[in-house]
Design a protein around this motif. Structure first.
Motif, PDB file in Angstrom:
ATOM      1  N   GLU A 106       2.597  -6.685  -7.740  1.00  0.00           N
ATOM      2  CA  GLU A 106       3.126  -5.481  -7.092  1.00  0.00           C
ATOM      3  C   GLU A 106       2.340  -4.249  -7.510  1.00  0.00           C
ATOM      4  O   GLU A 106       2.015  -3.390  -6.682  1.00  0.00           O
ATOM      5  CB  GLU A 106       4.608  -5.304  -7.439  1.00  0.00           C
ATOM      6  N   ARG A 107       2.038  -4.150  -8.820  1.00  0.00           N
ATOM      7  CA  ARG A 107       1.249  -3.023  -9.314  1.00  0.00           C
ATOM      8  C   ARG A 107      -0.136  -3.017  -8.686  1.00  0.00           C
ATOM      9  O   ARG A 107      -0.644  -1.971  -8.262  1.00  0.00           O
ATOM     10  CB  ARG A 107       1.112  -3.132 -10.838  1.00  0.00           C
ATOM     11  N   PHE A 108      -0.760  -4.182  -8.598  1.00  0.00           N
ATOM     12  CA  PHE A 108      -2.082  -4.328  -7.987  1.00  0.00           C
ATOM     13  C   PHE A 108      -2.043  -3.876  -6.529  1.00  0.00           C
ATOM     14  O   PHE A 108      -2.917  -3.135  -6.063  1.00  0.00           O
ATOM     15  CB  PHE A 108      -2.516  -5.793  -8.080  1.00  0.00           C
ATOM     16  N   TYR A 109      -1.013  -4.290  -5.799  1.00  0.00           N
ATOM     17  CA  TYR A 109      -0.873  -3.932  -4.387  1.00  0.00           C
ATOM     18  C   TYR A 109      -0.696  -2.421  -4.223  1.00  0.00           C
ATOM     19  O   TYR A 109      -1.336  -1.795  -3.382  1.00  0.00           O
ATOM     20  CB  TYR A 109       0.321  -4.673  -3.777  1.00  0.00           C
ATOM     21  N   ARG A 110       0.186  -1.829  -5.046  1.00  0.00           N
ATOM     22  CA  ARG A 110       0.408  -0.377  -4.946  1.00  0.00           C
ATOM     23  C   ARG A 110      -0.871   0.398  -5.230  1.00  0.00           C
ATOM     24  O   ARG A 110      -1.192   1.364  -4.530  1.00  0.00           O
ATOM     25  CB  ARG A 110       1.515   0.065  -5.919  1.00  0.00           C
ATOM     26  N   ARG A 111      -1.628  -0.037  -6.249  1.00  0.00           N
ATOM     27  CA  ARG A 111      -2.877   0.636  -6.592  1.00  0.00           C
ATOM     28  C   ARG A 111      -3.895   0.507  -5.460  1.00  0.00           C
ATOM     29  O   ARG A 111      -4.638   1.439  -5.159  1.00  0.00           O
ATOM     30  CB  ARG A 111      -3.437   0.015  -7.875  1.00  0.00           C
ATOM     31  N   ARG A 112      -3.907  -0.665  -4.812  1.00  0.00           N
ATOM     32  CA  ARG A 112      -4.858  -0.907  -3.713  1.00  0.00           C
ATOM     33  C   ARG A 112      -4.501  -0.087  -2.481  1.00  0.00           C
ATOM     34  O   ARG A 112      -5.376   0.374  -1.754  1.00  0.00           O
ATOM     35  CB  ARG A 112      -4.850  -2.398  -3.381  1.00  0.00           C
ATOM     36  N   MET A 113      -3.201   0.104  -2.230  1.00  0.00           N
ATOM     37  CA  MET A 113      -2.762   0.799  -1.016  1.00  0.00           C
ATOM     38  C   MET A 113      -2.671   2.308  -1.176  1.00  0.00           C
ATOM     39  O   MET A 113      -2.426   3.018  -0.204  1.00  0.00           O
ATOM     40  CB  MET A 113      -1.400   0.256  -0.584  1.00  0.00           C
ATOM     41  N   ARG A 114      -2.853   2.823  -2.387  1.00  0.00           N
ATOM     42  CA  ARG A 114      -2.757   4.262  -2.626  1.00  0.00           C
ATOM     43  C   ARG A 114      -3.752   5.040  -1.764  1.00  0.00           C
ATOM     44  O   ARG A 114      -3.402   6.024  -1.112  1.00  0.00           O
ATOM     45  CB  ARG A 114      -3.008   4.549  -4.101  1.00  0.00           C
ATOM     46  N   LYS A 121      -2.863   9.501   6.425  1.00  0.00           N
ATOM     47  CA  LYS A 121      -2.392  10.883   6.610  1.00  0.00           C
ATOM     48  C   LYS A 121      -3.464  11.750   7.259  1.00  0.00           C
ATOM     49  O   LYS A 121      -3.180  12.518   8.181  1.00  0.00           O
ATOM     50  CB  LYS A 121      -1.985  11.493   5.267  1.00  0.00           C
ATOM     51  N   THR A 122      -4.703  11.625   6.777  1.00  0.00           N
ATOM     52  CA  THR A 122      -5.774  12.434   7.373  1.00  0.00           C
ATOM     53  C   THR A 122      -6.038  12.029   8.817  1.00  0.00           C
ATOM     54  O   THR A 122      -6.280  12.884   9.668  1.00  0.00           O
ATOM     55  CB  THR A 122      -7.074  12.319   6.557  1.00  0.00           C
ATOM     56  N   ARG A 123      -5.969  10.725   9.096  1.00  0.00           N
ATOM     57  CA  ARG A 123      -6.150  10.268  10.485  1.00  0.00           C
ATOM     58  C   ARG A 123      -5.050  10.820  11.386  1.00  0.00           C
ATOM     59  O   ARG A 123      -5.311  11.228  12.513  1.00  0.00           O
ATOM     60  CB  ARG A 123      -6.152   8.744  10.545  1.00  0.00           C
TER      61      ARG A 123
END
Length: 167
Positions: A106-114, A121-123
């Motif tokens: 879960e931590r790995f996924y959150r870090r990857r999706m940050r 948001k910019t798009r």
């Protein structure tokens, strides 16, 4: 104790009595969880290039590739004499390891999706700026009138500078 094998192509679990086993002439055994994996193997497809396999996801950085919890899944061929206390400890350790692994994933996924969230948001902001007339027609008209006024002002300034150059 019954061993759960792993599919050669997708690395999924192959339970006893399930799947397809292929034995090559050099006595190497390949286990497949389903016919899809077996067909991919027969077509000589590389599992690291097939998008739905675990090896593809790990090679592309989509899943954790290195973690100490993976050491517990390694194959051990030495049989151990049955001991009730040892079995209870093993089951408790398996639960703890699974809990640790899920937390790390879960931590790995959150870090990857940050970074992906920031990019989205910019798009979205750029899309709103481009299509403001769909979101807020009044704001679009105001922007168009200011653009027209700015263009007219620029033409007027050019004309004045050209007239000054002529004199």
């Amino acid at each position: 104790m019954v061993r759960i094998e792993h599919c050669f192509v997708c690395s999924g679990p192959v339970y006893p009595g399930h799947g397809i086993t292929f034995v090559r002439n050099d006595s190497k055994v390949f286990k497949f969880c389903r016919s899809k994996c077996h067909k991919s193997f027969k077509l000589k497809r590389n599992p690291r290039k097939i998008k739905w396999t675990k090896s593809y996801r790990k090679s592309r950085g989509k899943e954790m590739a290195v973690d100490s919890t993976f050491d517990f899944e390694k194959r051990r061929n030495r049989p151990v004499k049955y001991d009730r206390d040892l079995m209870m400890q093993t089951l408790e350790a398996m639960k703890k390891v699974e809990k640790i692994r899920t937390a790390r994933e879960e931590r790995f996924y959150r870090r990857r999706m940050r970074d992906v969230k920031q990019l989205e948001k910019t798009r979205a902001r750029n899309e709103i700026v481009r299509n403001i007339d769909l979101v807020a027609p009044a704001a679009s008209k105001q922007r168009q009138t200011t653009n027209v006024v700015e263009k007219a002002q620029a033409k007027l300034d050019k004309a004045k500078s050209a007239a000054m150059d002529v004199q």
